[in-house]
Motif scaffolding. Structure first.
Motif, PDB file in Angstrom:
ATOM      1  N   GLU A   1       0.833  -1.204   0.000  1.00  0.00           N
ATOM      2  CA  GLU A   1       0.000   0.000   0.000  1.00  0.00           C
ATOM      3  C   GLU A   1       0.869   1.256   0.000  1.00  0.00           C
ATOM      4  OE1 GLU A   1      -3.655   1.976   2.611  1.00  0.00           O
ATOM      5  OE2 GLU A   1      -2.700   0.113   3.239  1.00  0.00           O
TER       6      GLU A   1
ATOM      7  N   GLY B   1       2.364   1.675  -3.356  1.00  0.00           N
ATOM      8  CA  GLY B   1       1.367   2.186  -4.293  1.00  0.00           C
ATOM      9  C   GLY B   1       1.136   3.678  -4.118  1.00  0.00           C
ATOM     10  N   GLU B   2       1.037   4.126  -2.856  1.00  0.00           N
ATOM     11  CA  GLU B   2       0.852   5.557  -2.621  1.00  0.00           C
ATOM     12  C   GLU B   2       2.067   6.351  -3.085  1.00  0.00           C
ATOM     13  OE1 GLU B   2       0.035   5.956   1.485  1.00  0.00           O
ATOM     14  OE2 GLU B   2      -2.003   5.121   1.375  1.00  0.00           O
ATOM     15  N   ARG B   3       3.263   5.807  -2.827  1.00  0.00           N
ATOM     16  CA  ARG B   3       4.476   6.496  -3.267  1.00  0.00           C
ATOM     17  C   ARG B   3       4.520   6.593  -4.795  1.00  0.00           C
ATOM     18  NH1 ARG B   3       9.479   4.401  -4.779  1.00  0.00           N
ATOM     19  NH2 ARG B   3      11.230   5.866  -4.583  1.00  0.00           N
ATOM     20  N   ARG B   4       4.181   5.515  -5.451  1.00  0.00           N
ATOM     21  CA  ARG B   4       4.187   5.541  -6.916  1.00  0.00           C
ATOM     22  C   ARG B   4       3.142   6.509  -7.447  1.00  0.00           C
ATOM     23  NH1 ARG B   4       4.262  -0.249  -9.376  1.00  0.00           N
ATOM     24  NH2 ARG B   4       6.137  -0.179  -8.093  1.00  0.00           N
ATOM     25  N   SER B   5       1.974   6.532  -6.794  1.00  0.00           N
ATOM     26  CA  SER B   5       0.931   7.457  -7.209  1.00  0.00           C
ATOM     27  C   SER B   5       1.377   8.898  -7.014  1.00  0.00           C
ATOM     28  CB  SER B   5      -0.350   7.179  -6.415  1.00  0.00           C
ATOM     29  OG  SER B   5      -1.354   8.113  -6.741  1.00  0.00           O
ATOM     30  N   SER B   6       2.056   9.170  -5.882  1.00  0.00           N
ATOM     31  CA  SER B   6       2.534  10.526  -5.628  1.00  0.00           C
ATOM     32  C   SER B   6       3.588  10.929  -6.664  1.00  0.00           C
ATOM     33  CB  SER B   6       3.119  10.603  -4.216  1.00  0.00           C
ATOM     34  OG  SER B   6       2.142  10.288  -3.247  1.00  0.00           O
TER      35      SER B   6
ATOM     36  N   GLU C   1       3.905   9.772  -9.734  1.00  0.00           N
ATOM     37  CA  GLU C   1       3.256   9.998 -11.025  1.00  0.00           C
ATOM     38  C   GLU C   1       2.492  11.314 -11.026  1.00  0.00           C
ATOM     39  OE1 GLU C   1       0.881   6.610 -11.776  1.00  0.00           O
ATOM     40  OE2 GLU C   1       2.581   5.268 -12.223  1.00  0.00           O
ATOM     41  N   ALA C   2       1.847  11.642  -9.881  1.00  0.00           N
ATOM     42  CA  ALA C   2       1.135  12.917  -9.804  1.00  0.00           C
ATOM     43  C   ALA C   2       2.115  14.083  -9.899  1.00  0.00           C
ATOM     44  CB  ALA C   2       0.334  12.983  -8.509  1.00  0.00           C
TER      45      ALA C   2
END
Length: 354
Positions: free
Chosen positions: A197, A200-205, A207-208
């Protein structure tokens, strides 16, 4: 004198006994060996030989035979309890596959090879489990099997028996250890879920952030391009205004020149010498007339459209002749043109030229 033969019950009984004895003797004299078997023959308790498959004749009543199955046999090893090297209690059971290779040795070297192999397998299983840690006993099943088989090979070879393979079926820790392992597994799964999790949050951040970066770059490039275009537009507008101002200045000069020509025409002199600058400005002014000032309802007026009297009055023929002799454009010095016009009017310009 003859004595008659008498047959009584005793004779018949004796004959019957002899017949039964003969049948039993014949039965005891024949030994049938199956194709997958071998039998050890002893006479008066002394080992004689192995009987091959088929019909074999032996001495009855004093001979004994012992059967050996030459096929692979399956032997269950009862469940054993052991303590691992890290002091964890476990229970395990196994299956041993054996085969008699030498029936004579199996008969002479060991009392009961099946029981002997079973007992040896039990002790070996406990020893192997006690020499390993709990995690290894649960995960290295193949290593346990190979170690038990190697430990059984040497003694069983002396008995004429070969251990073909060993398979440990189950290795179970104690209930307390199982409960602790389940809790550890559950905690490990929760930890992995939290890690996944977080990743995933790190990757999402990331990419954002990359998306924002690209958006800012594109926005900055757009603003830069807009500023460049705006600056180019301002520059073009400035140039056009400058050219317009220059054109307005030239028109003012031409108008002053035309006024000067008008003053010259009022003089008494009949011969005029015009400066080249003035002829150039007149030609330019003529083009302005054809391009813009002389338009009526979108139609450019041509000098040929006027009648002869109007052409003579306006002097269009003279202007066309002057325009045809123009080779290049030049700037006009307004003061020089006024001075030349004044000299012409006073009649001194021609005298100086002469």
């Amino acid at each position: 004198m003859s004595i008659p033969l008498q047959t009584g019950p005793s004779v018949l009984l004796l004959a019957g006994i002899l017949l039964v004895f003969a049948v039993i003797t014949a039965y005891k004299s024949v030994v049938i060996v199956n194709a997958y078997e071998k039998k050890a023959l002893t006479v008066f308790g002394k080992y004689r030989r192995l009987l091959d498959p088929g019909i074999n004749l032996v001495v009855p009543f004093i001979s004994d035979t012992y059967t050996f199955d030459m096929r692979t046999e399956t032997m269950d090893v009862p469940q054993q309890e052991a303590i691992t090297r890290d002091n964890s209690p476990v229970t395990a059971d196994a299956v041993v596959y054996i085969r008699v290779m030498d029936a004579e040795r199996a008969f002479l070297e060991v009392d009961d090879y099946r029981r002997a192999v079973s007992n040896l397998a039990q002790t070996t299983l406990r020893a192997v489990l006690g020499d390993m840690e709990l995690d290894d006993t649960l995960s290295k099943r193949s290593e346990i099997n190979n170690r038990i088989r190697r430990e059984l090979d040497a003694p069983t070879d002396e008995w004429g028996v070969r251990v073909e393979s060993v398979e440990v079926r189950e290795v179970n820790p104690s209930p307390e250890v199982q409960k602790a392992m389940e809790q550890q597994t559950s905690a490990e799964r929760r930890r992995r879920a939290m890690i996944l999790e977080a990743q995933g949050e790190r990757r999402s951040s990331i990419e954002a952030a990359q998306g924002d970066k690209q958006s800012n770059i594109i926005r900055a490039q757009g603003e830069k391009q807009s500023q460049i275009l705006e600056a180019q537009g301002d520059a073009i507008s400035t140039v056009l205004r400058a050219k317009s101002a220059e054109s307005m200045g030239e028109r003012a000069v031409i108008e002053r020149g035309m006024e000067a020509l008008e003053e010259i025409g009022k003089g008494e002199s009949t011969k005029f010498v015009l400066p080249q600058e003035l002829t150039s400005m007149v030609g330019r002014y003529g083009r302005h007339l054809q391009g813009s000032d002389a338009k009526e309802n979108g139609h450019v007026l041509d000098s040929g459209d006027f009648d002869e009297e109007t052409r003579t009055l306006l002097g269009l023929d003279d202007i066309e002749e002057i325009l045809g002799e123009i080779d290049k454009e030049a700037d006009v010095d307004l003061e020089e043109m006024e001075r030349a016009a004044k000299e012409v009017k006073e009649g001194t310009f021609d005298d100086e030229m002469n």
